[in-house]
Design an enzyme around this catalytic site. Structure first.
Site, mmCIF file in Angstrom:
data_model
loop_
_atom_site.group_PDB
_atom_site.id
_atom_site.type_symbol
_atom_site.label_atom_id
_atom_site.label_comp_id
_atom_site.label_asym_id
_atom_site.label_seq_id
_atom_site.Cartn_x
_atom_site.Cartn_y
_atom_site.Cartn_z
ATOM 1 N N CYS A 1 29.008 40.429 45.978
ATOM 2 C CA CYS A 1 29.957 39.998 47.016
ATOM 3 C C CYS A 1 29.576 40.483 48.406
ATOM 4 O O CYS A 1 30.136 40.013 49.394
ATOM 5 C CB CYS A 1 31.352 40.472 46.656
ATOM 6 S SG CYS A 1 31.820 39.940 45.016
ATOM 7 N N HIS B 1 35.701 39.764 52.538
ATOM 8 C CA HIS B 1 35.360 39.148 51.259
ATOM 9 C C HIS B 1 36.658 38.857 50.512
ATOM 10 O O HIS B 1 37.536 39.714 50.384
ATOM 11 C CB HIS B 1 34.458 40.100 50.456
ATOM 12 C CG HIS B 1 34.375 39.730 49.010
ATOM 13 N ND1 HIS B 1 34.062 38.454 48.604
ATOM 14 C CD2 HIS B 1 34.608 40.455 47.885
ATOM 15 C CE1 HIS B 1 34.097 38.411 47.278
ATOM 16 N NE2 HIS B 1 34.424 39.603 46.828
ATOM 17 N N ASN C 1 37.839 34.494 43.884
ATOM 18 C CA ASN C 1 36.720 35.284 44.410
ATOM 19 C C ASN C 1 35.416 34.525 44.122
ATOM 20 O O ASN C 1 35.005 34.427 42.972
ATOM 21 C CB ASN C 1 36.737 36.655 43.709
ATOM 22 C CG ASN C 1 35.585 37.548 44.116
ATOM 23 O OD1 ASN C 1 34.623 37.101 44.728
ATOM 24 N ND2 ASN C 1 35.679 38.813 43.745
HETATM 25 N N1 ACO Z 1 47.354 38.531 32.700
HETATM 26 C C1 ACO Z 1 48.369 39.261 32.226
HETATM 27 N N2 ACO Z 1 48.265 40.589 32.036
HETATM 28 C C2 ACO Z 1 47.085 41.169 32.354
HETATM 29 C C3 ACO Z 1 45.990 40.451 32.850
HETATM 30 C C4 ACO Z 1 46.152 39.064 33.006
HETATM 31 N N3 ACO Z 1 45.176 38.276 33.478
HETATM 32 N N4 ACO Z 1 44.969 41.308 33.071
HETATM 33 C C5 ACO Z 1 45.393 42.525 32.749
HETATM 34 N N5 ACO Z 1 46.692 42.437 32.301
HETATM 35 C C6 ACO Z 1 47.544 43.523 31.840
HETATM 36 C C7 ACO Z 1 46.774 44.735 31.421
HETATM 37 O O1 ACO Z 1 46.363 44.623 30.080
HETATM 38 C C8 ACO Z 1 47.785 45.833 31.645
HETATM 39 O O2 ACO Z 1 48.664 45.848 30.543
HETATM 40 P P1 ACO Z 1 49.207 47.245 29.961
HETATM 41 O O3 ACO Z 1 49.990 47.868 31.070
HETATM 42 O O4 ACO Z 1 50.037 46.817 28.785
HETATM 43 O O5 ACO Z 1 47.975 48.027 29.613
HETATM 44 C C9 ACO Z 1 48.571 45.362 32.861
HETATM 45 O O6 ACO Z 1 48.364 43.930 32.936
HETATM 46 C C10 ACO Z 1 48.147 45.988 34.139
HETATM 47 O O7 ACO Z 1 46.723 45.877 34.250
HETATM 48 P P2 ACO Z 1 45.939 46.555 35.384
HETATM 49 O O8 ACO Z 1 44.469 46.448 35.123
HETATM 50 O O9 ACO Z 1 46.515 47.914 35.635
HETATM 51 O O10 ACO Z 1 46.316 45.624 36.635
HETATM 52 P P3 ACO Z 1 46.064 45.860 38.154
HETATM 53 O O11 ACO Z 1 47.335 45.919 38.887
HETATM 54 O O12 ACO Z 1 45.040 46.946 38.403
HETATM 55 O O13 ACO Z 1 45.373 44.476 38.571
HETATM 56 C C11 ACO Z 1 43.212 43.564 39.070
HETATM 57 C C12 ACO Z 1 44.133 44.113 37.996
HETATM 58 C C13 ACO Z 1 43.860 42.305 39.638
HETATM 59 C C14 ACO Z 1 41.876 43.196 38.431
HETATM 60 C C15 ACO Z 1 43.037 44.615 40.198
HETATM 61 O O14 ACO Z 1 42.707 45.869 39.640
HETATM 62 C C16 ACO Z 1 41.970 44.217 41.191
HETATM 63 O O15 ACO Z 1 42.109 43.249 41.916
HETATM 64 N N6 ACO Z 1 40.868 44.970 41.262
HETATM 65 C C17 ACO Z 1 39.767 44.621 42.160
HETATM 66 C C18 ACO Z 1 38.900 43.644 41.465
HETATM 67 C C19 ACO Z 1 37.939 42.930 42.377
HETATM 68 O O16 ACO Z 1 38.255 42.607 43.498
HETATM 69 N N7 ACO Z 1 36.753 42.663 41.832
HETATM 70 C C20 ACO Z 1 35.777 41.902 42.497
HETATM 71 C C21 ACO Z 1 34.939 42.742 43.404
HETATM 72 S S1 ACO Z 1 33.807 41.814 44.265
HETATM 73 C C22 ACO Z 1 32.324 41.627 43.402
HETATM 74 O O17 ACO Z 1 31.368 42.305 43.687
HETATM 75 C C23 ACO Z 1 32.189 40.582 42.343
#
Ligand code: ACO
Length: 335
Positions: free
Chosen positions: A117, A260, A290
């Site tokens: 990214c 980004h 993304n």
């Molecule tokens: N739908 C429903 N529930 C979900 C989903 C989904 N798609 N994904 C995870 N959950 C659940 C999890 O299992 C968890 O359940 P639990 O509490 O029973 O264990 C709960 O939802 C919370 O999950 P978290 O991982 O804590 O959710 P979080 O609020 O951290 O959001 C996310 C996750 C959206 C991925 C966030 O952490 C994020 O945006 N991180 C940055 C990711 C990013 O931008 N990556 C790209 C970088 S750029 C590159 O180089 C490619």
């Protein structure tokens, strides 16, 4: 850098391309246990575009490049260099030369940059170095990614985030310099937070056994979402602040913040930390998710086509992602 050969540069045109196939959060909820409500509140994403079976990354990169070339009204043969930022190339030896051939830029050198990214911003900064030294005058920089090919579509933690696309800009030498400054950083110690790793396996074949060679394949995207989130909202504001200080600019000087497009919550938190009002933050991830190296040039092109960007606007552009890599580029808009 002071040099008698020092040259200025500016972006003279932009272009972008997105696949037609549109997959909504509701569509995804039929594939994995998720919902539109969960995805939208956690990420700001509503839908994403995915490449069709008969398209490849070069098709998207070509369309974006062609639009930028048409907008600039320049002949591809006048290009000196093509930089293709991608982490989903269709040839491990590099795909930029395929793009060079497809657009007919016969006089251009072409190479790939792989930095997920952050790839586009690193590509743009790299291209600018060639202009500053006086080596090249006209450069096409493309960010293109089709991470749909590398996503595990049964992993709801990652598959909801990514989409496919391509964006392009043309950077040209100019008397005045509109590429004001940059800041780049890397932390390889945390590379495992977000990766598509090569996995060695014992593939049984006569030659492998005889020579003691292990061959394998790339795995799907692996991401520690929480850690990547924390990394982005802490390191990106720091990087932007450093760059502003170097250039003796204040937040009040800033016209636009282009980040980004990873997650709306990341964008909002970074803007809040920098005290940049939300109406200066350009976002389109609701429609595309993304798109990795493509996200910045796509959102830049949309802002340009909509007429948001005016000459002399000061724009902060910041990328972050796998590596871990992150960086800021501050430009003055002038087309
Ligand atoms: N739908 C429903 N529930 C979900 C989903 C989904 N798609 N994904 C995870 N959950 C659940 C999890 O299992 C968890 O359940 P639990 O509490 O029973 O264990 C709960 O939802 C919370 O999950 P978290 O991982 O804590 O959710 P979080 O609020 O951290 O959001 C996310 C996750 C959206 C991925 C966030 O952490 C994020 O945006 N991180 C940055 C990711 C990013 O931008 N990556 C790209 C970088 S750029 C590159 O180089 C490619």
């Amino acid at each position: 850098m002071e040099s008698s050969m020092m040259k200025g540069a500016h972006i003279i045109a932009t272009g972008s391309a997105l696949p037609k196939k549109c997959i909504s959060n509701y569509d995804l909820s039929k594939v994995v246990d998720t919902s539109d409500e969960w995805i939208y509140t956690r990420t700001g994403i509503k839908e994403r575009r995915l490449i069709s079976e008969d398209q490849c990354i070069i098709d998207l990169a070509y369309q974006a490049s062609q639009k930028a070339l048409d907008n600039a009204k320049i002949n591809p043969q006048t290009l000196d260099l093509i930089v293709l930022a991608t982490s989903s190339q269709n040839d491990l030896f590099g795909s930029a030369s395929q793009l060079q051939a497809k657009i007919g830029a016969t006089n251009a050198v072409a190479f790939d940059i792989t930095a997920a990214c952050s790839g586009f911003i690193i590509g743009l900064i790299t291209a600018n170095q060639f202009i500053q030294t006086g080596s090249y005058k006209k450069i096409l920089i493309v960010g293109a990614d089709i991470l749909s090919q590398w996503v595990d579509w049964s992993d709801r933690n990652t598959c909801i985030l990514f989409g496919d696309g391509a964006g392009a800009v043309i950077l040209q030498a100019s008397k005045t310099n509109f590429i004001l400054g940059f800041q780049l950083d890397t932390n390889g110690l945390e590379a495992n937070k977000l990766c598509i790793s090569y996995q060695q396996e014992s593939v049984q074949s006569y030659h492998n056994n005889t020579l003691g060679i292990k061959q394998g394949q790339y795995s799907y995207i692996k991401m520690n979402g929480k850690e990547v989130y924390k990394f982005a909202v802490s390191k990106v504001p720091e990087s932007i602040k450093k760059c502003l200080i170097q250039l003796q600019l204040s937040i009040d000087d800033i016209s636009w913040l282009i980040l980004h497009q990873a997650n709306q919550r990341i964008l909002d938190t970074i803007a809040e930390k920098l005290c940049i009002p939300s109406d200066k933050v350009i976002s389109n991830l609701q429609c595309y998710g993304n798109t990795s190296a493509a996200s910045i040039p796509i959102v830049l092109d949309e802002a340009n086509q909509k007429g948001y960007l005016k000459n002399n606007d000061i724009i902060i552009i910041a990328g972050f992602g796998a590596g871990l890599t992150w960086g800021t580029l501050i430009i003055k808009w002038y087309t």
